[in-house]
Write an enzyme that holds these catalytic residues in place. Structure first.
Site, PDB file in Angstrom:
ATOM      1  N   SER A 175       0.845  -1.183   0.000  1.00 28.87           N
ATOM      2  CA  SER A 175       0.000   0.000   0.000  1.00 28.87           C
ATOM      3  C   SER A 175       0.883   1.236   0.000  1.00 28.87           C
ATOM      4  CB  SER A 175      -0.890  -0.003   1.254  1.00 28.87           C
ATOM      5  OG  SER A 175      -1.500   1.242   1.456  1.00 28.87           O
ATOM      6  N   TYR A 211      -2.220  -0.212  11.334  1.00 29.61           N
ATOM      7  CA  TYR A 211      -2.062  -0.663   9.948  1.00 29.61           C
ATOM      8  C   TYR A 211      -0.846  -0.005   9.302  1.00 29.61           C
ATOM      9  CZ  TYR A 211      -3.475  -1.767   5.120  1.00 29.61           C
ATOM     10  OH  TYR A 211      -3.520  -2.217   3.828  1.00 29.61           O
ATOM     11  N   LYS A 271       2.380  -2.011   7.758  1.00 26.44           N
ATOM     12  CA  LYS A 271       2.789  -1.882   6.361  1.00 26.44           C
ATOM     13  C   LYS A 271       4.207  -1.338   6.239  1.00 26.44           C
ATOM     14  CE  LYS A 271      -0.739  -3.451   4.046  1.00 26.44           C
ATOM     15  NZ  LYS A 271      -0.595  -4.675   3.212  1.00 26.44           N
ATOM     16  N   THR A 273     -13.284  -2.094  -1.302  1.00 23.98           N
ATOM     17  CA  THR A 273     -13.464  -3.445  -0.784  1.00 23.98           C
ATOM     18  C   THR A 273     -14.416  -3.407   0.413  1.00 23.98           C
ATOM     19  OG1 THR A 273     -11.668  -3.362   0.846  1.00 23.98           O
ATOM     20  CG2 THR A 273     -11.074  -3.939  -1.442  1.00 23.98           C
TER      21      THR A 273
END
Length: 338
Positions: A145, A158, A162, A195
């Site tokens: 990402s 998150y 990442k 999503t």
């Protein structure tokens, strides 16, 4: 962009395959009738993904597993090889997240995000390499990402996972290159994607969570992943102009980007509809255990189906040659005018 069908099917493992990008990847690889090993926690979503792939002509081995458990990842790899033979491609996509200020995320919740979103990739990759390295063959695609380079507010867990994933991936790639291994690892850096995760992420905000615009369809991400699996010598691929803009801005003016995201990033991740406190989340248990959510989220009206940046990332050599040619023509024209 239309991808050509490969003549020889491969054995492909996809984690997080029951919904979102993983589900779109299952469809993309099923188009070539590859032998698919689909891995997820949610029985309903996994069953639906399996049915879709089988209807497309792919043999499927569906496995319920949590990638945070390294023994489960080892069992997935062993079963994949037992069912379909050597694994050719392994795609890591499984993740969880929390939308909340850092001070409102508990230690257990932060650890859980890290165990799935970072260590889940590590566990799965170690399991894949156990089989790939001895035969000197295989490709691992890590789904990343823009957040791997640029952390954003309300997604500290998150963002941290990442960033860790990015550093680990770079170190692993260097080690494989140094050893002369034929195994390849590559990473696909994605923009915001439409999503279902925004409806089942653990959310402590007043409003429903949403992706930061512009938003892309999961099929765009899946095409990039499939292309990366076919061309794994590149260290990474960028998808979406917003990914490029974010990474470039973070490299050139990170302090300015801090202030910009502090001013805009919180509102940009929330829509106008209030969040219901009783909404289920998938941090500890799968949200698609009893109901399939598919690949698409609720932002289909604004989601883009193409990415010019993906094309540019795939054809950087052609663009460089074209740019050099244009510079040559310009230089010749100026010389003649003199």
């Amino acid at each position: 962009m239309t991808l050509r069908t490969r003549s020889k099917p491969r054995t492909v493992v996809i984690t997080g395959a029951s919904a979102g990008i993983g589900r779109a990847c299952a469809r993309a690889f099923a188009a070539d009738r590859n032998r698919l090993v689909l891995v997820a926690r949610g029985p309903a979503g996994l069953h639906a993904a399996t049915t879709e792939a089988e209807k497309a002509g792919s043999p499927v081995c569906a496995i319920l597993a949590d990638v945070a458990d390294h023994r489960a990842c080892e069992a997935v790899a062993a079963r994949a090889e037992a069912e379909f033979g050597p694994v050719d491609v392994w795609v890591n996509d499984a993740f969880v997240s929390v939308f909340a200020p850092f001070t409102e995320i508990s230690a257990d919740e932060f650890r859980r995000v890290t165990e799935v979103t970072y260590l889940g990739y590590v566990n799965a990759t170690r399991a894949a390499l156990h089989h790939m390295l001895p035969r000197d063959h295989g490709t691992i695609v890590q789904i990343g990402s823009a957040i791997a380079y640029r952390g954003i507010p309300l997604q500290s867990a998150y963002s941290g996972a990442k960033h860790a994933l990015q550093g680990w991936h770079e170190a692993l790639r260097c080690e494989l290159l140094a050893s002369g291994s034929g195994v390849r690892v590559t990473m696909v850096q994605l923009p915001a994607v439409n999503t279902p995760q925004f409806d089942w992420v653990l959310n402590r905000l007043r409003s429903r969570a949403r992706p930061v615009a512009p938003v892309y369809r999961p099929e765009v991400a899946a095409r990039a992943v499939r292309y990366a699996a076919d061309h794994p010598n590149r260290r990474e691929y960028w998808v979406g102009g917003s990914t490029t803009a974010t990474l470039v801005a973070n490299a050139l003016v990170p302090g300015l980007l801090d202030r910009y995201l502090a001013r805009t990033g919180i509102d940009a991740q929330q829509d106008e509809e209030p969040h219901r406190a009783d909404t289920p989340d998938n941090l500890w248990t799968p949200a698609d255990a009893a109901r399939d959510h598919g690949a698409q989220g609720r932002f289909g009206d604004e989601a883009r189906g193409r990415s010019a940046q993906l094309w540019a990332s795939q054809h950087h050599g052609l663009l460089a040659a074209g740019g050099a040619g244009l510079l040559g023509v310009a230089a010749g024209t100026l010389a003649r005018r003199r």
